[in-house]
Design a protein around this motif. Structure first.
Motif, mmCIF file in Angstrom:
data_model
loop_
_atom_site.group_PDB
_atom_site.id
_atom_site.type_symbol
_atom_site.label_atom_id
_atom_site.label_comp_id
_atom_site.label_asym_id
_atom_site.label_seq_id
_atom_site.Cartn_x
_atom_site.Cartn_y
_atom_site.Cartn_z
ATOM 1 N N THR A 120 0.832 -1.199 0.000
ATOM 2 C CA THR A 120 0.000 0.000 0.000
ATOM 3 C C THR A 120 0.870 1.253 0.000
ATOM 4 O OG1 THR A 120 -0.131 0.065 2.413
ATOM 5 C CG2 THR A 120 -1.833 -1.181 1.256
ATOM 6 N N SER A 121 0.246 2.413 -0.196
ATOM 7 C CA SER A 121 0.952 3.685 -0.089
ATOM 8 C C SER A 121 0.165 4.577 0.857
ATOM 9 C CB SER A 121 1.088 4.352 -1.459
ATOM 10 O OG SER A 121 -0.182 4.748 -1.944
ATOM 11 N N GLY A 122 0.827 5.526 1.460
ATOM 12 C CA GLY A 122 0.115 6.501 2.287
ATOM 13 C C GLY A 122 0.233 6.246 3.769
ATOM 14 N N TYR A 123 0.368 7.351 4.523
ATOM 15 C CA TYR A 123 0.474 7.274 5.980
ATOM 16 C C TYR A 123 -0.799 6.703 6.597
ATOM 17 C CZ TYR A 123 3.616 11.182 4.673
ATOM 18 O OH TYR A 123 4.540 11.989 4.065
ATOM 19 N N GLU A 124 -1.952 7.144 6.082
ATOM 20 C CA GLU A 124 -3.231 6.772 6.676
ATOM 21 C C GLU A 124 -3.533 5.288 6.452
ATOM 22 O OE1 GLU A 124 -2.907 10.968 5.357
ATOM 23 O OE2 GLU A 124 -2.727 9.060 4.313
ATOM 24 N N GLU A 125 -3.268 4.804 5.246
ATOM 25 C CA GLU A 125 -3.444 3.380 4.955
ATOM 26 C C GLU A 125 -2.548 2.544 5.864
ATOM 27 O OE1 GLU A 125 -4.322 5.361 0.909
ATOM 28 O OE2 GLU A 125 -3.109 5.765 2.683
ATOM 29 N N ALA A 126 -1.322 3.024 6.066
ATOM 30 C CA ALA A 126 -0.378 2.300 6.919
ATOM 31 C C ALA A 126 -0.856 2.280 8.368
ATOM 32 C CB ALA A 126 1.004 2.959 6.834
ATOM 33 N N ALA A 127 -1.255 3.436 8.876
ATOM 34 C CA ALA A 127 -1.705 3.516 10.270
ATOM 35 C C ALA A 127 -2.918 2.635 10.512
ATOM 36 C CB ALA A 127 -2.016 4.966 10.633
ATOM 37 N N MET A 143 -6.037 4.326 -1.097
ATOM 38 C CA MET A 143 -7.462 4.358 -0.779
ATOM 39 C C MET A 143 -8.123 5.534 -1.497
ATOM 40 S SD MET A 143 -9.537 2.524 1.111
ATOM 41 C CE MET A 143 -10.827 2.591 -0.109
ATOM 42 N N MET A 144 -9.315 5.280 -2.076
ATOM 43 C CA MET A 144 -10.118 6.331 -2.717
ATOM 44 C C MET A 144 -11.584 6.089 -2.371
ATOM 45 S SD MET A 144 -8.298 6.561 -6.457
ATOM 46 C CE MET A 144 -8.481 4.798 -6.734
#
Length: 626
Positions: free
Chosen positions: A374-381, A428-429
């Motif tokens: 995945t990519s992105g801080y929010e997806e990771a958190a 995420m979208m």
């Protein structure tokens, strides 16, 4: 190996990015003695790319993390320097909160949060090897230290064999020049875990004094807007502004003239990049007819002059980068402080995971964040929080948590990657969530706080606040049940809003079904909600205004849950299943879905296959007494 040589913990988390921080906090807050190992303490919760939290669909993820008892929303509110609601002119299903975060303050705040957690032990150290010892996992650091635990969470981000690429220059380091993990990938391969090679990138950073802001459009934050966290008492204050500028035909010509030097185009970079966050050279080539592309100048922090040039990700050579930057409106004399770069890294094939984020082949081994593709801080958190929750439940031999697609964006995210996999960094979208009107940012606490309470992460203070909000919603709804007569106030309200005047009295709630009358106009006319906070009124307003759509979407969910509730036993033999097509057997056996719902979302499995599988699963359960 002597036991005294190995220090024991309940759980170990490898990596202290956004996934690792949430996983470690979730574990320690549920009374697990937890070790958090990170290559560098200075990289804890580091915002390696965009200095922001939230955004389209990502704001929903942050709200859900918060509702479950996570930390990202709280710290984002504390360190925000500008905050906006994206898509505010559109429907509530696609509205998302986004904040510019102070990059340095966010790191400091999260490091402080970790250090103050009593069951959490934060230690700098590079993990180089993983061993299995019965129910325990043993990790070895580069210095020869050994630690063991029942559960292990991998949250290594983009650090596995990472390489920074600028033109023809390759450097074996992690983001921002931090040390990388050079051997851990090999240890994962030895455990039979399939790896992928992905890439992402980040733009240049510019010195603020060298920018001509007069040629750009100023971008202000929103005032009196809801915070990310339901625990934050006040909305974050806007402390800075951003700016909008554009590329020029000259920018595009420089790029086209130097495509042979662009690693992402020439084939020098082998890793697969993100489709929805492409480099500027990829955008220019892909959208050749577009005269210009938007770029945003965003402050990195309040204590630095560094600016982030959003939309200008590139891996071009440094001299070409400078030409490109100087061709942008307002950046004719810009000083580059950090060159843009691409980064290649190892990650795992996520279909090897259960929807709990536990590895199918090894119990007690969980994966979260960019290591899952995945990519992105929010997806990771979000993944880190779920991995931490489930590692705790695994430690205590309890059933693990699986959020459904109808429960949360987190459920959509995890279901997508473990069921369908991803051939590029996943983002995420809102369009990925088929029930997005039910999964709004403003109702995340209503959807998930009880779940967070059940798994032990929602504190008494948070739960009391949640119950108080529920009571407030009930009081607002009760007031709207009041019937009002056709008088001067009534007639004026309808006339001013271009609505035909009813002949009989009606409930306030029914008046809101008119297109041009909402809860705020009722409040102005009848003084209903003195001192009631706007977010509460917004919430009720959406629920009533979209009541018909919400009901229809809930009916769709109920139909979907029919298959979600038909569980497939882990011992079900797909290879011996008669009536299924060969392709379906191969796909089902590889993914081994939890239920018919997940099975139906696997690429290559048809509705006819699901009908056959339903009969076979029922027969299997009958024969085995399940």
């Amino acid at each position: 190996m002597k036991n005294r040589d190995v220090e024991s913990f309940d759980s170990i988390v490898i990596g202290a990015g956004h996934a690792g921080c949430e996983a470690a906090l979730a574990l320690s807050r549920t009374n697990n003695k937890t070790l958090l190992l990170t290559i560098s303490l200075d990289a804890i919760a580091f915002l390696a790319c965009n200095p922001s939290i939230g955004g389209t669909a990502k704001g929903q993820l942050v709200g859900e993390i918060d509702a479950l008892g996570g930390q990202m929303g709280i710290n984002a509110d504390k360190t925000a320097i500008q905050i906006r609601m994206l898509n505010s002119g559109k429907g509530p299903a696609v509205q998302s909160l986004r904040a510019q975060a102070d990059k340095n303050a966010y790191h400091v705040e999260m490091k402080k949060t970790l250090e103050e957690e009593k069951n959490l032990f934060v230690r700098q150290g590079e993990v180089v090897d993983i061993e299995l010892d019965g129910d325990f996992k043993i990790v070895t650091t580069q210095l020869g230290q050994k630690f063991k635990a029942k559960s292990l969470v991998f949250a290594t981000g983009v650090y596995l064999k990472s390489e920074i690429i600028i033109g023809q220059c390759r450097e074996a380091v992690g983001p921002n020049g931090f040390k990388r993990s050079g051997t851990l990938s090999d240890s994962l391969s030895k455990l039979g875990i399939k790896l992928l090679r992905f890439k992402t990138g980040t733009p240049v950073r510019l010195h603020g004094r060298s920018v001509d802001y007069s040629k750009m459009e100023i971008q202000y934050g929103d005032d009196k807007i809801m915070p990310f966290s339901f625990m934050s008492e006040q909305s974050p204050k806007n402390k800075t502004v951003c700016y909008l500028t554009y590329t020029t035909p000259q920018t595009h010509q420089i790029i086209m003239d130097n495509l042979d030097k662009a690693p992402a185009i020439s084939g020098e970079i082998k890793g697969i990049g993100p489709r929805y966050c492409p480099s500027i050279e990829t955008k220019v080539v892909r959208f050749a007819d577009k005269e210009r592309h938007q770029l945003f100048l965003e402050p990195e922090a309040l204590d630095t002059q560094e600016l982030y040039l959003q939309g200008f990700s590139t891996s071009m050579p440094a001299d070409i980068q400078q030409e490109m930057v100087h061709s942008v409106i307002g950046l004719e004399n810009a000083e580059i402080m950090r060159d843009a770069y691409a980064i290649e890294y190892d990650c795992i094939e996520p279909t090897q995971l259960k929807p709990t984020l536990e590895l199918k082949s090894i119990q007690g081994l969980f994966f979260a964040g960019q290591i899952n593709g995945t990519s992105g801080y929010e997806e990771a958190a979000a993944q880190g929080l779920i991995a931490g929750i489930n590692a705790n439940l695994y430690n205590h031999n309890k059933d693990q948590l699986v959020l459904k697609r109808s429960d949360a964006y987190i459920g959509v995210l995890i279901d997508d990657i473990v069921t369908k996999g991803t051939n590029e960094p996943y983002r995420m979208m809102t369009s990925r969530a088929e029930y997005r009107l039910l999964l709004r940012q403003d109702n995340a606490d209503v959807r998930l706080t009880e779940i967070g309470r059940k798994v032990g992460l929602v504190s008494d203070d948070r739960y009391k606040k949640f119950l108080a909000k529920q009571e407030m919603m009930s009081q607002i709804e009760e007031k709207l049940q009041r019937k009002v007569k056709v008088d001067e106030v009534f007639i004026k309200l309808f006339e001013e809003n271009g609505e035909s005047i009813p002949k009989e009295s009606m409930k306030l709630r029914e008046m809101m079904r008119r297109n041009n009358i909402d809860i705020f106009k009722l409040d102005n006319a009848y003084n209903l909600f003195d001192e009631t906070e706007k977010p509460f009124l917004d919430f009720v307003n959406v629920n009533i205004k979209y009541e018909g759509y919400l009901k229809q979407q809930q009916e769709d969910v109920d139909k979907m849950l029919a298959n979600e509730n038909i569980f497939i036993p882990e011992t079900f033999n797909y290879k011996g299943a008669k009536g299924l097509r060969t392709e379906a057997i191969e796909k089902l056996d590889a993914i081994r879905p939890l239920n018919l719902g997940q099975a139906s979302r696997i690429s290559g499995v048809s509705p006819a296959d699901i009908a056959v599988l339903s009969v076979l699963v029922k027969k299997f359960k009958d024969e085995n007494g399940r």
